[in-house]
Design a protein around this motif. Structure first.
Motif, PDB file in Angstrom:
ATOM      1  N   PRO A   8       0.857  -1.180   0.000  1.00  7.33           N
ATOM      2  CA  PRO A   8       0.000   0.000   0.000  1.00  7.33           C
ATOM      3  C   PRO A   8       0.902   1.242   0.000  1.00  7.33           C
ATOM      4  O   PRO A   8       1.698   1.443   0.914  1.00  7.33           O
ATOM      5  N   ALA A  10      -0.289   4.516  -1.271  1.00  3.93           N
ATOM      6  CA  ALA A  10      -1.128   5.587  -1.824  1.00  3.93           C
ATOM      7  C   ALA A  10      -1.199   6.806  -0.915  1.00  3.93           C
ATOM      8  O   ALA A  10      -1.730   7.831  -1.305  1.00  3.93           O
ATOM      9  N   GLY A  11      -0.636   6.677   0.299  1.00  2.00           N
ATOM     10  CA  GLY A  11      -0.735   7.780   1.279  1.00  2.00           C
ATOM     11  C   GLY A  11      -0.063   9.054   0.778  1.00  2.00           C
ATOM     12  O   GLY A  11       0.811   9.009  -0.091  1.00  2.00           O
ATOM     13  N   TYR A  12      -0.470  10.183   1.351  1.00  2.00           N
ATOM     14  CA  TYR A  12       0.066  11.478   0.900  1.00  2.00           C
ATOM     15  C   TYR A  12       1.448  11.791   1.486  1.00  2.00           C
ATOM     16  O   TYR A  12       2.151  12.648   0.961  1.00  2.00           O
ATOM     17  N   GLY A  13       1.801  11.157   2.585  1.00  4.31           N
ATOM     18  CA  GLY A  13       3.097  11.436   3.206  1.00  4.31           C
ATOM     19  C   GLY A  13       3.214  12.876   3.668  1.00  4.31           C
ATOM     20  O   GLY A  13       4.242  13.532   3.471  1.00  4.31           O
ATOM     21  N   THR A  14       2.168  13.366   4.330  1.00 11.45           N
ATOM     22  CA  THR A  14       2.125  14.797   4.688  1.00 11.45           C
ATOM     23  C   THR A  14       3.221  15.196   5.677  1.00 11.45           C
ATOM     24  O   THR A  14       3.585  16.361   5.738  1.00 11.45           O
ATOM     25  N   ARG A  15       3.745  14.205   6.425  1.00 10.31           N
ATOM     26  CA  ARG A  15       4.779  14.560   7.400  1.00 10.31           C
ATOM     27  C   ARG A  15       6.078  14.970   6.713  1.00 10.31           C
ATOM     28  O   ARG A  15       6.962  15.531   7.333  1.00 10.31           O
ATOM     29  N   LYS A  25       6.322   9.504  -1.113  1.00 11.94           N
ATOM     30  CA  LYS A  25       7.111   9.254   0.108  1.00 11.94           C
ATOM     31  C   LYS A  25       7.968   7.990  -0.053  1.00 11.94           C
ATOM     32  O   LYS A  25       9.100   7.938   0.408  1.00 11.94           O
ATOM     33  N   GLN A 102      -5.558   3.652  -5.620  1.00  7.68           N
ATOM     34  CA  GLN A 102      -6.594   3.956  -4.629  1.00  7.68           C
ATOM     35  C   GLN A 102      -6.970   5.411  -4.908  1.00  7.68           C
ATOM     36  O   GLN A 102      -6.154   6.309  -4.722  1.00  7.68           O
ATOM     37  N   ARG A 106      -8.819   6.381   1.774  1.00  6.65           N
ATOM     38  CA  ARG A 106      -9.856   5.931   2.716  1.00  6.65           C
ATOM     39  C   ARG A 106      -9.297   4.937   3.724  1.00  6.65           C
ATOM     40  O   ARG A 106     -10.015   4.076   4.204  1.00  6.65           O
ATOM     41  N   GLY A 107      -7.973   5.024   3.976  1.00 11.76           N
ATOM     42  CA  GLY A 107      -7.374   4.200   5.024  1.00 11.76           C
ATOM     43  C   GLY A 107      -6.700   2.941   4.499  1.00 11.76           C
ATOM     44  O   GLY A 107      -6.919   2.520   3.356  1.00 11.76           O
TER      45      GLY A 107
HETATM   46  P1  UTP Z   1       0.467   6.604   6.994  1.00 12.35           P
HETATM   47  O1  UTP Z   1      -0.396   6.537   8.166  1.00 12.35           O
HETATM   48  O2  UTP Z   1       1.939   6.707   7.215  1.00 12.35           O
HETATM   49  O3  UTP Z   1      -0.035   7.816   6.087  1.00 12.35           O
HETATM   50  O4  UTP Z   1       0.145   5.348   6.100  1.00 12.35           O
HETATM   51  P2  UTP Z   1       0.678   8.593   4.929  1.00 12.35           P
HETATM   52  O5  UTP Z   1      -0.347   9.364   4.175  1.00 12.35           O
HETATM   53  O6  UTP Z   1       1.532   7.671   4.100  1.00 12.35           O
HETATM   54  O7  UTP Z   1       1.697   9.592   5.673  1.00 12.35           O
HETATM   55  P3  UTP Z   1       1.417  10.924   6.553  1.00 12.35           P
HETATM   56  O8  UTP Z   1       0.891  10.429   7.878  1.00 12.35           O
HETATM   57  O9  UTP Z   1       0.445  11.805   5.822  1.00 12.35           O
HETATM   58  O10 UTP Z   1       2.774  11.555   6.677  1.00 12.35           O
HETATM   59  C1  UTP Z   1       0.743   4.078   6.355  1.00 12.35           C
HETATM   60  C2  UTP Z   1       0.871   3.326   5.052  1.00 12.35           C
HETATM   61  O11 UTP Z   1      -0.419   3.053   4.495  1.00 12.35           O
HETATM   62  C3  UTP Z   1      -0.522   3.571   3.176  1.00 12.35           C
HETATM   63  C4  UTP Z   1       0.554   4.657   3.077  1.00 12.35           C
HETATM   64  O12 UTP Z   1       0.994   4.836   1.753  1.00 12.35           O
HETATM   65  C5  UTP Z   1       1.648   4.099   3.987  1.00 12.35           C
HETATM   66  O13 UTP Z   1       2.452   3.152   3.308  1.00 12.35           O
HETATM   67  N1  UTP Z   1      -1.890   4.096   2.996  1.00 12.35           N
HETATM   68  C6  UTP Z   1      -2.500   4.766   4.011  1.00 12.35           C
HETATM   69  C7  UTP Z   1      -2.549   3.909   1.797  1.00 12.35           C
HETATM   70  O14 UTP Z   1      -2.008   3.300   0.848  1.00 12.35           O
HETATM   71  N2  UTP Z   1      -3.823   4.402   1.659  1.00 12.35           N
HETATM   72  C8  UTP Z   1      -4.457   5.074   2.653  1.00 12.35           C
HETATM   73  O15 UTP Z   1      -5.625   5.499   2.464  1.00 12.35           O
HETATM   74  C9  UTP Z   1      -3.776   5.265   3.858  1.00 12.35           C
END
Ligand code: UTP
Length: 275
Positions: A8, A10-15, A25, A102, A106-107
């Protein structure tokens, strides 16, 4: 039997903003290798050959990284630098990469559900969160350890580590009964609990072996107040019906999704000269 590993990503990696504004990220490098390459190498050494990646908008660099770059390779052919691409070339030759997007964040539960189309519903599969970088200098990688355990227990397995009690609010926490040293049968899971909510300090990290019935459990899981479907909730549901194992892995884990963890991993690998 476990040949597929789901990433997975797809997260934004906002940190890590603004670094992650236009760059995934998972492509942030620890020394010369992007985070996701460490993850793919761990999955490959555990016997996986199909890497299924859940991406999103702005993540195209991941797809390009796991593909041949003819122009670049032509440029450095017969120079000292040619060998720098040996590792990634081996990965490209030995593995198949599949992708799906994704569309909405949505988590983690939802991201894994999207992966159903890639990993299918017939066999168990591994899940690796590339921002959790795991190193075991003294033996098997974490996924290899977990696949060995799967062969004994034939059920979903969650990698865990003990954390300070004051930090449990940052993790998914597992409650369970210890079956043998470092191996627990999960009885309950709580996402980011308050100190008063549990006496357990067994925290979930980003490595899982999941059996295909995880998909029906995710489907039955309601989104939380942030509209996210938590994998923890789906696994908790599963643990009430079937055996789910929590495993205290051997090795070190760096939370490279946080700046502190990222710097720690960089320093550690630089000092150890592990690339
Ligand atoms: P994180 O909680 O680290 O979120 O996701 P994030 O968006 O990557 O980073 P921050 O918190 O904004 O900095 C944990 C893992 O789950 C994936 C992320 O890509 C990461 O590998 N993830 C999370 C998804 O693929 N989709 C989601 O909707 C949420």
């Amino acid at each position: 039997m476990i040949k597929k590993c789901l990433f997975p990503a797809a997260g934004y990696g906002t940190r890590f903003l603004p670094a992650t504004k236009a760059m995934p990220k998972e492509m942030l490098p620890i020394l010369t290798k992007p985070l996701i390459q460490y993850g793919v190498e761990e999955a490959m050494s555990a016997g996986c050959s199909i890497m299924a990646i859940i991406t999103g908008r702005g993540k195209r660099a991941i797809t390009d990284h796991f593909d041949i770059s003819y122009e670049l390779e032509h440029q450095i052919k017969n120079t000292k630098k040619e060998s720098l691409l040996d590792g990634i070339r081996e990965i490209i030759d030995k593995c198949t990469f599949t992708y799906t997007r994704q569309n909405e964040m949505r988590g983690l539960g939802d991201a894994i559900y999207k992966g159903k189309a890639l990993v299918g519903e017939k066999y168990p599969f591994a899940v690796l969160l590339a921002d959790d970088l795991c190193i075991n200098e003294n033996g098997d990688g974490v996924l290899t350890q977990m696949i060995k355990l799967y062969k004994r227990y034939k059920c979903s397995i969650i990698a865990t580590m003990e954390v300070d009690h004051q930090d449990i609010h940052k993790y998914g926490i597992i409650e369970g009964i210890e079956l043998e040293n470092g191996i627990y049968r999960v009885s309950n899971m709580i996402e980011k609990p308050k100190n008063s909510e549990t006496s357990s300090n067994l925290a979930v990290i980003g490595r899982y072996i999941l059996t295909p019935d995880i998909f029906s459990n995710i489907k039955d899981t309601k989104p939380d107040t942030n509209r996210e479907i938590q994998l923890t909730d789906a696994l908790c549901k599963m643990s009430k019906k079937d055996r789910v194992i929590a495993y205290k892995f051997q090795g070190k884990r760096f939370d490279c999704g946080s700046i502190d963890g990222f710097v720690e991993a960089t320093n550690y690998l630089y000092k150890k000269d592990i690339v």
